[in-house]
Design a protein around this motif. Structure first.
Motif, short mmCIF file in Angstrom:
data_model
loop_
_atom_site.label_atom_id
_atom_site.label_comp_id
_atom_site.label_asym_id
_atom_site.label_seq_id
_atom_site.Cartn_x
_atom_site.Cartn_y
_atom_site.Cartn_z
N PRO A 129 -6.43 9.07 -0.53
CA PRO A 129 -6.90 10.36 0.02
C PRO A 129 -8.18 10.82 -0.70
CG PRO A 129 -4.53 10.43 -0.34
CD PRO A 129 -5.03 9.14 -0.96
N GLY A 130 -9.15 11.27 0.10
CA GLY A 130 -10.39 11.82 -0.45
C GLY A 130 -11.45 10.81 -0.82
N VAL A 131 -11.16 9.51 -0.76
CA VAL A 131 -12.16 8.49 -1.09
C VAL A 131 -13.18 8.42 0.04
CG1 VAL A 131 -12.51 5.99 -1.29
CG2 VAL A 131 -10.74 7.11 -2.64
N TRP A 132 -14.45 8.47 -0.32
CA TRP A 132 -15.53 8.34 0.66
C TRP A 132 -15.61 6.89 1.12
CZ3 TRP A 132 -17.81 12.51 2.66
CH2 TRP A 132 -17.74 13.72 1.95
N ALA A 134 0.84 -1.20 0.00
CA ALA A 134 0.00 0.00 0.00
C ALA A 134 0.87 1.24 0.00
CB ALA A 134 -0.92 0.01 1.22
N THR A 135 0.40 2.28 -0.65
CA THR A 135 1.08 3.56 -0.68
C THR A 135 0.49 4.43 0.43
OG1 THR A 135 1.43 3.36 -3.05
CG2 THR A 135 1.65 5.57 -2.10
N ILE A 136 1.24 4.57 1.50
CA ILE A 136 0.77 5.38 2.62
C ILE A 136 1.08 6.83 2.29
CG2 ILE A 136 1.01 5.83 5.10
CD1 ILE A 136 -0.20 3.03 4.29
N GLU A 137 0.05 7.66 2.28
CA GLU A 137 0.18 9.07 1.92
C GLU A 137 -0.22 9.94 3.11
OE1 GLU A 137 -1.60 10.04 -1.87
OE2 GLU A 137 -1.30 7.99 -2.57
N MET A 153 -24.47 7.42 6.37
CA MET A 153 -23.44 8.46 6.27
C MET A 153 -22.17 7.87 5.69
SD MET A 153 -20.81 7.81 8.63
CE MET A 153 -20.11 9.38 9.03
N MET A 154 -21.31 8.76 5.20
CA MET A 154 -19.99 8.39 4.71
C MET A 154 -19.02 9.45 5.20
SD MET A 154 -20.34 5.59 2.79
CE MET A 154 -19.11 5.51 1.49
N GLU A 155 -17.73 9.09 5.20
CA GLU A 155 -16.70 10.05 5.58
C GLU A 155 -15.54 9.95 4.60
OE1 GLU A 155 -15.55 8.85 9.58
OE2 GLU A 155 -13.92 7.64 8.78
N ARG A 156 -14.68 10.98 4.62
CA ARG A 156 -13.47 10.94 3.80
C ARG A 156 -12.37 11.69 4.54
NH1 ARG A 156 -14.53 15.29 -1.09
NH2 ARG A 156 -14.88 17.08 0.29
N HIS A 157 -11.14 11.38 4.16
CA HIS A 157 -9.96 12.03 4.73
C HIS A 157 -9.19 12.66 3.57
CE1 HIS A 157 -11.03 10.12 8.47
NE2 HIS A 157 -11.21 9.02 7.77
N PRO A 158 -9.42 13.94 3.32
CA PRO A 158 -8.86 14.57 2.12
C PRO A 158 -7.34 14.78 2.16
CG PRO A 158 -10.01 16.20 3.46
CD PRO A 158 -10.28 14.87 4.07
N LEU A 159 -6.72 14.73 3.34
CA LEU A 159 -5.31 15.07 3.44
C LEU A 159 -4.37 13.86 3.44
CD1 LEU A 159 -5.51 17.95 6.08
CD2 LEU A 159 -5.60 18.09 3.57
N GLY A 160 -4.90 12.66 3.53
CA GLY A 160 -4.02 11.50 3.58
C GLY A 160 -4.78 10.21 3.39
N GLY A 215 -4.49 20.56 9.99
CA GLY A 215 -5.53 20.65 8.97
C GLY A 215 -6.72 19.77 9.28
N ALA A 216 -7.85 20.13 8.72
CA ALA A 216 -9.08 19.35 8.89
C ALA A 216 -9.02 18.15 7.95
CB ALA A 216 -10.30 20.22 8.58
N ASN A 217 -9.05 16.94 8.52
CA ASN A 217 -8.86 15.74 7.71
C ASN A 217 -10.00 14.75 7.86
OD1 ASN A 217 -7.47 14.11 5.86
ND2 ASN A 217 -6.49 12.97 7.50
N CYS A 218 -11.18 15.21 8.18
CA CYS A 218 -12.34 14.30 8.20
C CYS A 218 -13.58 15.08 7.82
CB CYS A 218 -12.52 13.66 9.57
SG CYS A 218 -13.82 12.39 9.59
N ASP A 219 -14.15 14.72 6.67
CA ASP A 219 -15.42 15.29 6.22
C ASP A 219 -16.46 14.20 6.31
OD1 ASP A 219 -14.06 17.63 5.43
OD2 ASP A 219 -13.68 16.83 3.43
N GLU A 220 -17.67 14.56 6.70
CA GLU A 220 -18.78 13.61 6.76
C GLU A 220 -19.91 14.08 5.86
OE1 GLU A 220 -19.99 12.98 10.81
OE2 GLU A 220 -18.11 11.98 11.33
N ALA A 221 -20.63 13.11 5.31
CA ALA A 221 -21.79 13.41 4.46
C ALA A 221 -22.94 12.47 4.85
CB ALA A 221 -21.44 13.22 2.99
#
Length: 169
Positions: free
Chosen positions: A128-131, A50-53, A78-85, A153-159
């Motif tokens: 990164p960014g995958v829901w 795996a490529t850890i980013e 609901m779903m979440e994503r981590h846009p920074l890593g 930075g903010a690294n958790c978005d929820e929808a």
């Protein structure tokens, strides 16, 4: 609110590398990945799975998550994503578990979701960014080794999903 019978069905399919590729990487010891013998022939190394980013200004950290089991049928609300890593999960308890994902981008709709049934020896690395849905352990309390990002930075978005989707029993 929709009744469970009225929710769109989300039928799990087996977790396979090609089907999961748009969302990240499958982590598993298989003949399909680069592997070789080390330690004087005593160990088989399944290499670079795996490529850890960790993203800009971040660092990779290792944690253990202890997940309570979910019961089926299960409503995905609901779903979440981590846009920074990236975020990698590897089961430690040897039990199957569910992976729910949607492509990176705007908040997903139920028709964007894909559900995979992971074996107890398969992990995933969300790009990164995958829901994705938070951990969906099945059957019993299950531990997961998690490699993800720590940093500013903010690294958790929820929808919220409207309508929700239903993973049947």
């Amino acid at each position: 609110m929709n009744t469970p019978a009225a929710l769109p069905r989300l039928v799990p399919r087996p977790l396979e590398r090609a089907a999961f590729a748009p969302f990240g990487e499958v982590i598993e010891a298989s003949d399909a990945v680069r592997h070789f013998t080390i330690n004087a022939g005593n160990t088989e190394r399944y290499h670079d799975l795996a490529t850890i980013e960790p993203g800009a200004d971040g660092r990779a950290i290792v944690s253990i998550f202890r997940a309570q089991p979910r019961s089926l049928p299960f409503a995905v609300t609901m779903m979440e994503r981590h846009p920074l890593g990236s975020q990698a999960f590897m089961p430690l308890s040897g039990r199957p578990w569910l992976v729910v994902v949607a492509p990176a981008g705007p908040p997903p709709k139920v028709e964007d979701l894909r559900v995979f049934l992971a074996r107890g020896d398969q992990g995933v690395n969300y790009a990164p960014g995958v829901w994705h849905h938070p951990l969906l352990a099945l059957g019993e309390v299950s531990d997961f080794l998690v490699i993800d990002r720590s940093g500013p930075g903010a690294n958790c978005d929820e929808a919220v999903l409207t309508p929700a989707g239903l993973i049947p029993a």
